[in-house]
Write a protein that holds these residues in place. Structure first.
Motif, PDB file in Angstrom:
ATOM      1  N   GLY A 176     -65.041  -8.070  22.469  1.00 25.38           N
ATOM      2  CA  GLY A 176     -65.889  -7.572  23.177  1.00 25.38           C
ATOM      3  C   GLY A 176     -66.380  -6.306  22.851  1.00 25.38           C
ATOM      4  O   GLY A 176     -66.932  -5.733  24.463  1.00 25.38           O
ATOM      5  N   LYS A 177     -66.119  -5.072  22.116  1.00 19.79           N
ATOM      6  CA  LYS A 177     -66.555  -3.949  22.330  1.00 19.79           C
ATOM      7  C   LYS A 177     -68.314  -3.539  21.450  1.00 19.79           C
ATOM      8  O   LYS A 177     -68.259  -2.755  20.693  1.00 19.79           O
ATOM      9  CB  LYS A 177     -64.782  -2.872  21.737  1.00 19.79           C
ATOM     10  CG  LYS A 177     -64.368  -2.903  22.751  1.00 19.79           C
ATOM     11  CD  LYS A 177     -64.533  -2.309  23.824  1.00 19.79           C
ATOM     12  CE  LYS A 177     -63.270  -2.238  24.360  1.00 19.79           C
ATOM     13  NZ  LYS A 177     -63.279  -1.572  25.714  1.00 19.79           N
ATOM     14  N   GLY A 178     -68.348  -4.595  21.316  1.00 25.43           N
ATOM     15  CA  GLY A 178     -69.788  -4.618  20.415  1.00 25.43           C
ATOM     16  C   GLY A 178     -70.942  -4.028  21.265  1.00 25.43           C
ATOM     17  O   GLY A 178     -71.219  -3.527  22.058  1.00 25.43           O
ATOM     18  N   GLY A 179     -72.080  -4.837  21.398  1.00 27.20           N
ATOM     19  CA  GLY A 179     -73.054  -4.452  21.874  1.00 27.20           C
ATOM     20  C   GLY A 179     -73.082  -5.384  23.016  1.00 27.20           C
ATOM     21  O   GLY A 179     -72.503  -6.564  22.792  1.00 27.20           O
ATOM     22  N   GLU A 180     -73.843  -4.733  23.767  1.00 32.68           N
ATOM     23  CA  GLU A 180     -74.235  -6.070  24.989  1.00 32.68           C
ATOM     24  C   GLU A 180     -74.972  -7.827  24.282  1.00 32.68           C
ATOM     25  O   GLU A 180     -75.943  -7.648  23.858  1.00 32.68           O
ATOM     26  CB  GLU A 180     -74.818  -5.182  26.416  1.00 32.68           C
ATOM     27  CG  GLU A 180     -74.373  -4.309  27.028  1.00 32.68           C
ATOM     28  CD  GLU A 180     -75.034  -3.361  27.614  1.00 32.68           C
ATOM     29  OE1 GLU A 180     -76.402  -4.202  28.101  1.00 32.68           O
ATOM     30  OE2 GLU A 180     -74.636  -2.119  28.320  1.00 32.68           O
ATOM     31  N   LEU A 190     -66.290  -5.381  18.041  1.00 32.57           N
ATOM     32  CA  LEU A 190     -65.499  -4.529  17.508  1.00 32.57           C
ATOM     33  C   LEU A 190     -65.361  -4.585  15.940  1.00 32.57           C
ATOM     34  O   LEU A 190     -63.994  -5.262  16.097  1.00 32.57           O
ATOM     35  CB  LEU A 190     -65.808  -3.241  17.378  1.00 32.57           C
ATOM     36  CG  LEU A 190     -65.409  -2.063  16.982  1.00 32.57           C
ATOM     37  CD1 LEU A 190     -66.770  -1.431  16.185  1.00 32.57           C
ATOM     38  CD2 LEU A 190     -64.932  -0.567  18.127  1.00 32.57           C
ATOM     39  N   TYR A 191     -65.262  -4.649  14.516  1.00 35.50           N
ATOM     40  CA  TYR A 191     -64.751  -4.141  13.222  1.00 35.50           C
ATOM     41  C   TYR A 191     -64.285  -3.272  12.654  1.00 35.50           C
ATOM     42  O   TYR A 191     -64.844  -3.101  12.568  1.00 35.50           O
ATOM     43  CB  TYR A 191     -65.584  -5.232  12.090  1.00 35.50           C
ATOM     44  CG  TYR A 191     -65.527  -6.768  12.892  1.00 35.50           C
ATOM     45  CD1 TYR A 191     -64.695  -8.056  12.229  1.00 35.50           C
ATOM     46  CD2 TYR A 191     -67.016  -7.377  13.836  1.00 35.50           C
ATOM     47  CE1 TYR A 191     -64.071  -9.298  12.556  1.00 35.50           C
ATOM     48  CE2 TYR A 191     -67.167  -9.104  14.079  1.00 35.50           C
ATOM     49  CZ  TYR A 191     -65.772  -9.598  13.573  1.00 35.50           C
ATOM     50  OH  TYR A 191     -66.107 -10.417  14.012  1.00 35.50           O
ATOM     51  N   ILE A 192     -63.260  -3.600  13.032  1.00 31.62           N
ATOM     52  CA  ILE A 192     -62.715  -1.838  12.274  1.00 31.62           C
ATOM     53  C   ILE A 192     -62.543  -1.679  10.750  1.00 31.62           C
ATOM     54  O   ILE A 192     -61.134  -2.779  10.312  1.00 31.62           O
ATOM     55  CB  ILE A 192     -61.336  -1.086  13.166  1.00 31.62           C
ATOM     56  CG1 ILE A 192     -62.422  -0.965  14.448  1.00 31.62           C
ATOM     57  CG2 ILE A 192     -61.006  -0.062  12.443  1.00 31.62           C
ATOM     58  CD1 ILE A 192     -61.162  -0.473  15.557  1.00 31.62           C
ATOM     59  N   LYS A 193     -62.951  -1.446  10.030  1.00 32.99           N
ATOM     60  CA  LYS A 193     -62.216  -1.733   8.114  1.00 32.99           C
ATOM     61  C   LYS A 193     -61.375   0.369   8.258  1.00 32.99           C
ATOM     62  O   LYS A 193     -62.137   0.700   8.520  1.00 32.99           O
ATOM     63  CB  LYS A 193     -63.042  -1.673   7.229  1.00 32.99           C
ATOM     64  CG  LYS A 193     -62.693  -1.423   5.798  1.00 32.99           C
ATOM     65  CD  LYS A 193     -63.645  -1.996   5.012  1.00 32.99           C
ATOM     66  CE  LYS A 193     -63.809  -1.958   3.087  1.00 32.99           C
ATOM     67  NZ  LYS A 193     -64.530  -2.012   2.658  1.00 32.99           N
ATOM     68  N   PHE A 194     -60.594  -0.286   7.697  1.00 32.65           N
ATOM     69  CA  PHE A 194     -58.723   0.640   7.892  1.00 32.65           C
ATOM     70  C   PHE A 194     -59.262   1.297   5.941  1.00 32.65           C
ATOM     71  O   PHE A 194     -59.087   1.000   5.211  1.00 32.65           O
ATOM     72  CB  PHE A 194     -57.822   0.487   7.876  1.00 32.65           C
ATOM     73  CG  PHE A 194     -57.741   0.191   9.274  1.00 32.65           C
ATOM     74  CD1 PHE A 194     -56.787   1.305  10.144  1.00 32.65           C
ATOM     75  CD2 PHE A 194     -57.876  -0.805  10.061  1.00 32.65           C
ATOM     76  CE1 PHE A 194     -57.013   1.910  11.534  1.00 32.65           C
ATOM     77  CE2 PHE A 194     -57.175  -1.171  10.907  1.00 32.65           C
ATOM     78  CZ  PHE A 194     -56.886  -0.329  11.647  1.00 32.65           C
ATOM     79  N   ILE A 195     -60.024   2.838   5.738  1.00 37.97           N
ATOM     80  CA  ILE A 195     -59.796   3.572   4.646  1.00 37.97           C
ATOM     81  C   ILE A 195     -58.717   4.110   4.597  1.00 37.97           C
ATOM     82  O   ILE A 195     -58.553   5.345   5.106  1.00 37.97           O
ATOM     83  CB  ILE A 195     -60.960   4.317   4.022  1.00 37.97           C
ATOM     84  CG1 ILE A 195     -61.580   2.784   4.166  1.00 37.97           C
ATOM     85  CG2 ILE A 195     -60.874   4.467   3.216  1.00 37.97           C
ATOM     86  CD1 ILE A 195     -62.243   2.199   3.161  1.00 37.97           C
ATOM     87  N   ILE A 196     -56.771   4.262   3.856  1.00 35.21           N
ATOM     88  CA  ILE A 196     -56.181   4.738   3.794  1.00 35.21           C
ATOM     89  C   ILE A 196     -55.840   5.403   2.731  1.00 35.21           C
ATOM     90  O   ILE A 196     -55.940   4.817   1.180  1.00 35.21           O
ATOM     91  CB  ILE A 196     -54.484   3.832   4.139  1.00 35.21           C
ATOM     92  CG1 ILE A 196     -54.878   2.824   4.641  1.00 35.21           C
ATOM     93  CG2 ILE A 196     -53.794   4.506   4.455  1.00 35.21           C
ATOM     94  CD1 ILE A 196     -54.830   2.852   6.408  1.00 35.21           C
ATOM     95  N   ASN A 197     -55.929   6.468   2.848  1.00 34.03           N
ATOM     96  CA  ASN A 197     -56.008   7.982   1.759  1.00 34.03           C
ATOM     97  C   ASN A 197     -54.453   8.493   1.121  1.00 34.03           C
ATOM     98  O   ASN A 197     -54.311   8.523   2.043  1.00 34.03           O
ATOM     99  CB  ASN A 197     -56.573   9.233   2.142  1.00 34.03           C
ATOM    100  CG  ASN A 197     -58.400   8.574   2.317  1.00 34.03           C
ATOM    101  OD1 ASN A 197     -59.150   8.613   1.384  1.00 34.03           O
ATOM    102  ND2 ASN A 197     -58.645   9.354   3.132  1.00 34.03           N
TER     103      ASN A 197
END
Length: 295
Positions: A176-180, A190-197
């Motif tokens: 539910g955190k995407g577009g209306e 909302l899809y969050i991709k983690f980039i771990i350094n």
């Protein structure tokens, strides 16, 4: 909704490859990141615009729709699909059952969830909102413990708790955190991709950590004790006499947290690297020669 040329936002051509788009986004994101532009509203707006452009152009399906429908790309394909279904169904039902246009309209609404308050008003079909995609860059130390973050996505602040043990390139979905949605439809996700350094001396593989530890020749031969740094503090290790080069030691529970399993940890694998002494004195060389003769 005003049209935004996402290609101009990222300063790339319409024929740019995925690699070129990704490189352009990262370059601009670093330049306009809020952490590097404190109290700079213009940079903040630019950063949001860059993220919005990347969300569209970095996704092949979204980019295809954007190239075809422009500012209406979010729903253009759905409109066409619904229109085709309506036309096909009208033709089929008219030939099979002799439905009138008015009768068809009522039937279409009951089948596809449209709502009509009067015969003169346009039919409306419910559509889910656009899914958003974002990257969150963190250091390995950041995901060793559970912590909270505030993300800004399309002008919205989203508070989330990041569990310990998140993997590099892992993707999580926030519903539910995407577009209306359109016509009362649900919001996108909302899809969050983690980039771990990883800027540490440890190598991570799943829940286990790996580290090389230098061991002087004399301790390796005679044994002793050494202090070794783990990810969360130092530990004292006993070295057995005649320890060989590349000997591995497992420190159980000293690895990385297991994702979403509080209190569970992987292991730390230590590999001993024996250092040969250099710049020997004359006396040291004589002693080593005596040892050589004894062996």
């Amino acid at each position: 909704m005003a049209f935004i040329d996402y290609y101009k936002v990222l300063n790339v051509s319409k024929s740019a490859s995925e690699k070129e788009i990704k490189a352009a986004y990262r370059k601009l994101a670093r330049k306009y990141h809020p952490d590097l532009n404190l109290d700079n509203k213009e940079a903040e707006m630019k950063f949001k615009e860059i993220n919005e452009a990347n969300e569209v152009l970095s996704n092949p399906e979204n980019r295809k729709k954007y190239d075809k429908y422009g500012k209406d790309w979010k729903h253009g394909e759905e409109y066409e699909k619904a229109q085709r279904q309506r036309q096909e169904y009208t033709q089929h039902q008219s030939s099979q059952h002799g439905f009138s246009e008015q009768e068809y309209s009522d039937f279409f609404e009951s089948m596809f969830g449209g709502r009509r308050t009067s015969s003169r008003q346009a039919h409306s079909t419910i559509f889910k909102g656009q899914d958003f995609h974002a990257e969150l860059h963190l250091d390995l130390k950041d995901v060793y413990t559970k912590h909270k973050r505030v993300l800004t996505v399309n002008n919205n602040n989203i508070r989330l708790t990041i569990p310990a043990g998140v993997e590099n390139e892992q993707v999580i979905k926030i519903r539910g955190k995407g577009g209306e949605g359109l016509n009362g439809g649900p919001n996108g996700d909302l899809y969050i991709k983690f980039i771990i350094n990883n800027r540490t001396q440890f190598k991570r593989a799943g829940n286990n950590l790996y580290k090389n530890v230098d061991l002087d020749l004399y301790t390796s031969l005679l044994g002793g004790e050494i202090m070794v740094e783990t990810f969360n503090g130092n530990v004292k290790l006993k070295i057995a006499p005649e320890t060989q080069n590349e000997t591995k030691v497992k420190l159980k529970g000293k690895g990385f947290p297991v994702y979403k399993k509080e209190g569970e940890f992987g292991d730390l694998i230590i590999t001993y690297r024996i250092k040969i002494p250099s710049k020997l004195s004359k006396r040291e060389k004589e002693l080593f020669k005596e040892l050589q003769k004894m062996r």
